[in-house]
Every structure is written in structure tokens, then in C-alpha cells.
Design a protein around this motif. Structure first.
Motif, PDB file in Angstrom:
ATOM      1  N   ALA A 132     -19.942  39.352 -53.102  1.00  0.00           N
ATOM      2  CA  ALA A 132     -20.813  39.575 -51.943  1.00  0.00           C
ATOM      3  C   ALA A 132     -21.177  38.252 -51.270  1.00  0.00           C
ATOM      4  N   MET A 133     -21.549  37.271 -52.080  1.00  0.00           N
ATOM      5  CA  MET A 133     -21.901  35.970 -51.503  1.00  0.00           C
ATOM      6  C   MET A 133     -20.678  35.297 -50.891  1.00  0.00           C
ATOM      7  N   LYS A 134     -19.556  35.411 -51.552  1.00  0.00           N
ATOM      8  CA  LYS A 134     -18.308  34.836 -51.035  1.00  0.00           C
ATOM      9  C   LYS A 134     -17.964  35.465 -49.687  1.00  0.00           C
ATOM     10  N   GLU A 140     -18.076  31.551 -42.542  1.00  0.00           N
ATOM     11  CA  GLU A 140     -18.266  30.180 -42.053  1.00  0.00           C
ATOM     12  C   GLU A 140     -17.405  29.136 -42.762  1.00  0.00           C
ATOM     13  N   TYR A 141     -16.844  29.478 -43.907  1.00  0.00           N
ATOM     14  CA  TYR A 141     -16.092  28.511 -44.693  1.00  0.00           C
ATOM     15  C   TYR A 141     -14.755  29.117 -45.132  1.00  0.00           C
ATOM     16  N   PRO A 142     -13.805  28.247 -45.521  1.00  0.00           N
ATOM     17  CA  PRO A 142     -12.550  28.766 -46.086  1.00  0.00           C
ATOM     18  C   PRO A 142     -12.802  29.485 -47.414  1.00  0.00           C
ATOM     19  N   GLU A 143     -11.849  30.287 -47.842  1.00  0.00           N
ATOM     20  CA  GLU A 143     -12.023  31.120 -49.033  1.00  0.00           C
ATOM     21  C   GLU A 143     -12.335  30.309 -50.294  1.00  0.00           C
ATOM     22  N   THR A 144     -11.611  29.235 -50.530  1.00  0.00           N
ATOM     23  CA  THR A 144     -11.836  28.422 -51.735  1.00  0.00           C
ATOM     24  C   THR A 144     -13.245  27.839 -51.740  1.00  0.00           C
ATOM     25  N   THR A 180     -29.872  27.644 -50.492  1.00  0.00           N
ATOM     26  CA  THR A 180     -28.736  28.543 -50.243  1.00  0.00           C
ATOM     27  C   THR A 180     -28.639  28.861 -48.751  1.00  0.00           C
ATOM     28  N   LEU A 181     -29.758  29.156 -48.135  1.00  0.00           N
ATOM     29  CA  LEU A 181     -29.734  29.453 -46.701  1.00  0.00           C
ATOM     30  C   LEU A 181     -29.328  28.236 -45.874  1.00  0.00           C
ATOM     31  N   SER A 182     -29.633  27.029 -46.373  1.00  0.00           N
ATOM     32  CA  SER A 182     -29.274  25.829 -45.623  1.00  0.00           C
ATOM     33  C   SER A 182     -27.756  25.621 -45.566  1.00  0.00           C
ATOM     34  N   LYS A 183     -27.027  26.317 -46.411  1.00  0.00           N
ATOM     35  CA  LYS A 183     -25.549  26.226 -46.401  1.00  0.00           C
ATOM     36  C   LYS A 183     -24.954  27.067 -45.265  1.00  0.00           C
ATOM     37  N   MET A 184     -25.789  27.883 -44.645  1.00  0.00           N
ATOM     38  CA  MET A 184     -25.327  28.720 -43.540  1.00  0.00           C
ATOM     39  C   MET A 184     -25.518  27.923 -42.247  1.00  0.00           C
ATOM     40  N   LYS A 185     -24.556  27.988 -41.370  1.00  0.00           N
ATOM     41  CA  LYS A 185     -24.614  27.203 -40.110  1.00  0.00           C
ATOM     42  C   LYS A 185     -25.514  27.850 -39.094  1.00  0.00           C
TER      43      LYS A 185
END
Length: 185
Positions: A132-134, A140-144, A180-185
Motif C-alpha cells: 500500500a505504501m509502495k 512520485e518515485y520509481p518502483e525500487t 513520512t509525509l515529508s517524503k511526499m512532494k
């Protein structure tokens, strides 16, 4: 003690509270039967053992989380950040708002080195959480990178749960939520 008319689902919900509060190994079948208003002997009519019961309790937790929490990762019409915030708030409310803390994390720590039939269900819960988090991070990010961020976030959340319980403050959880939220753009 008079016998109480009940069903498996009621037993699962009642015993979830007992397991959450006492832990798996510190909970006896007598404790569980008493909580359900049953005699110990009649309790075995519903579940052959404590291990079988815990397996059903955790399957119930997983079903609920998959349906009501992790499914948020697939919602449309909501920003990535709002989706992550909504899911984490609901997850926190579900797993941490009751006495005893996180049934998933606590039980995992308790049985990690043991061979129990519900170990795969515990892994399944964490796998669903990671997926779910992935899914959200992949907006916003690549799969890896998304997979790594999901794993790191879950490990940090579970560590924060332990610290919050040990030091009797929810600041660790608040901090990991913000990180965790700060990782979101």
C-alpha cells in the motif's frame, strides 16, 4: 458462570482485545473463555487451540486492514500526500488507539523466533502494508525507490510504536508521521 450464546466472530473480536492487552504467550485459554463468557471446555467447541484462535484473530485484522486501510492507497481524486496522510491516520487509529498498542507489531516481536501457524499471516499484514505504501510512493518515485521508502517507513513506524510505549509519549509517532509525509512532494 452462566453460558453465553456467542459465535466465532464475537469471540474473535473479544479475544483480540485480550491478546492486545496481555500478549499471546501471557494469555491463557481460561482468560479468553472468561472474557467471552464461556466455560473453558465450551471454548474448545469454537477453536481447537489458542494458536488456531490467534490465527483467526490475525486473519480478521488483516481482512479489515486490507479492506478499510490499505485500500486507501488505490483511491483516486485525492493528492498523493493526502492519500498517505489518510491511510496513516486510519492505520494509527486502528492499530494504536486501544490499550496494549499494535497487535501486529507486538505479536510479531513475541513470536518471531517461534514456529506458529499464524506467522505467515503476520508477514501478510506487513506485506500488504508495504504494498500500500509502495503504491502511494510510486506516484512520485520509481518502483525500487518506492519499495525501499515503504520498508523504511514501516520499520520506523514500528520502532516509534515501541519507543512510544516504553517512554509513554506519542511524540515518536508524531515525528515519524511528519517524516513520512515529508517524503511526499
Amino acid at each position: 458462570m452462566p453460558l453465553t450464546k456467542t459465535n466465532k466472530e464475537e469471540i474473535i473480536q473479544t479475544t483480540l482485545t485480550v491478546f492486545r492487552r496481555n500478549g499471546y504467550y501471557k494469555t491463557s485459554m481460561s482468560d479468553l473463555a472468561t472474557a467471552c463468557g464461556l466455560q473453558k471446555g465450551s471454548f474448545y467447541h469454537y477453536f481447537a487451540s489458542k494458536e488456531v484462535l490467534m490465527a483467526e484473530v490475525l486473519k480478521s485484522v488483516k481482512s479489515y486492514l486490507d479492506y478499510a486501510v490499505f485500500s486507501i492507497s488505490k483511491e483516486t481524486g485525492i493528492s498523493t500526500r493526502d492519500k498517505m496522510e489518510k491511510m496513516l491516520l486510519k492505520l494509527g487509529k486502528t492499530l494504536l488507539s486501544q490499550e496494549g498498542g499494535c497487535i501486529v507489531g507486538n505479536t510479531t516481536l513475541e513470536v518471531a523466533g517461534q514456529s506458529v501457524i499464524f506467522k505467515e499471516t503476520l508477514k501478510g499484514i506487513f506485506d500488504s502494508w508495504k504494498e500500500a505504501m509502495k503504491t502511494i510512493f510510486m506516484e512520485e518515485y520509481p518502483e525500487t525507490t518506492s519499495s525501499r521508502l515503504a520498508e523504511q517507513s514501516i520499520m520506523e513506524f514500528e520502532g516509534a510504536v515501541m519507543f512510544s510505549q516504553l517512554y509513554e509519549t506519542d511524540q515518536y509517532l508524531k515525528d515519524v508521521f511528519v517524516r513520512t509525509l515529508s517524503k511526499m512532494k
